[in-house]
Design a protein around this motif. Structure first.
Motif: not given
Length: 287
Positions: A1-17
């Motif tokens: 996860m990028a520094s300080g990035e919240d869980r919602w944005s991280h999941w949309l960009r990377e986490g769901r993959y």
């Protein structure tokens, strides 16, 4: 996860993959695009309209909506995640699309009454505990004659994860139950996601004062075989931003025994066909 990035944005960009093969990523993106296109068809977009995407995330709906309403319209993305809103704005600029983006909650939209011709939302109400308030807000910000188009998974119709109902060898059944209990005990949005169905959606929209409500419910249940690779990826896949993966829960609960347990589960899931069930709802409503 990028520094300080919240869980919602991280999941949309990377986490769901996470854990998916290249082929699985392509299938997931194709599925998302089908949902996007059908939701937008339900909105009946026209050139020059003002469109609000509630829970826009990184812009799946609103970026395409902006293309369809043209330069004379306004596409506005609203999301609780500042990081997601920023990513949506970056994507809009890169594609030369006129999209405005703001931070806001579905239950208290930061807009005056009768501000929009259309409201769009995809997989957002599943995270909202007070769905009635959110739907009343959709109604409040729509102009007379305005229209809302919604897509929501109906999780009540399907078991929690493919491992939830499966039969496994007695020596690992106790471990499986402990892992599932840990997932459920640490899942922030379990009640919001699981405690409603398509009938509740219809009821909430009617009570909010919409003059016309239409819902299409799709249920699928099929027995399918999976490869060991596919089952292993399911154990590491994050289905939503606020729930642990099966692997994470297993490592937290089982410690040094987790790796062996995960391998046993993957082998058993791929050794025989299993039933996969899911349900979704597409709803449109007019003021």
């Amino acid at each position: 996860m990028a520094s300080g990035e919240d869980r919602w944005s991280h999941w949309l960009r990377e986490g769901r993959y996470r854990g998916l093969s290249e082929a699985q990523v392509k299938r997931l993106n194709s599925s998302l695009n089908r949902v996007r296109n059908r939701t937008l068809r339900g909105a009946r977009l026209r050139s020059g309209q003002r469109v609000l995407d509630v829970g826009a995330g990184t812009g799946l709906l609103c970026l395409e909506a902006a293309r369809r309403i043209g330069a004379d319209g306004l596409a506005l993305a609203c999301d609780i995640s500042l990081d997601a809103v920023r990513e949506c704005s970056r994507s809009a600029r890169a594609q030369s699309l006129g999209v405005a983006a703001v931070v806001g909650e579905a239950t208290a939209l930061p807009f005056p009454d009768s501000s929009f011709d259309r409201v769009l939302t995809r997989s957002v109400l599943i995270y909202v505990e007070d769905k009635r308030s959110a739907i009343r807000e959709f109604r409040r910000v729509l102009r007379p004659g305005g229209r809302v188009s919604v897509f929501e998974p109906i999780n009540r119709a399907s078991p929690f994860g493919p491992w939830n109902k499966m039969k496994v060898a007695p020596e690992i059944e106790g471990q499986r139950k402990r892992v599932i209990e840990h997932i459920r005990g640490n899942w922030e949005h379990e009640r919001a996601m699981m405690a409603f169905d398509e009938r509740d959606l219809v009821k909430h929209f009617l009570k909010a004062g919409f003059s016309e409500v239409k819902l299409s419910y799709e249920f699928t249940s099929a027995v399918r075989s999976m490869t060991h690779e596919q089952t292993a990826s399911l154990l590491t896949m994050r289905g939503n931003p606020t729930a642990l993966t099966y692997e994470e829960a297993a490592r937290a609960v089982l410690g040094l025994e987790a790796s062996e347990h995960l391998e046993r589960i993957a082998v058993e899931m791929s050794s025989r066909p299993g039933r996969q069930t899911g349900a979704v709802a597409y709803l449109t409503a007019r003021v």
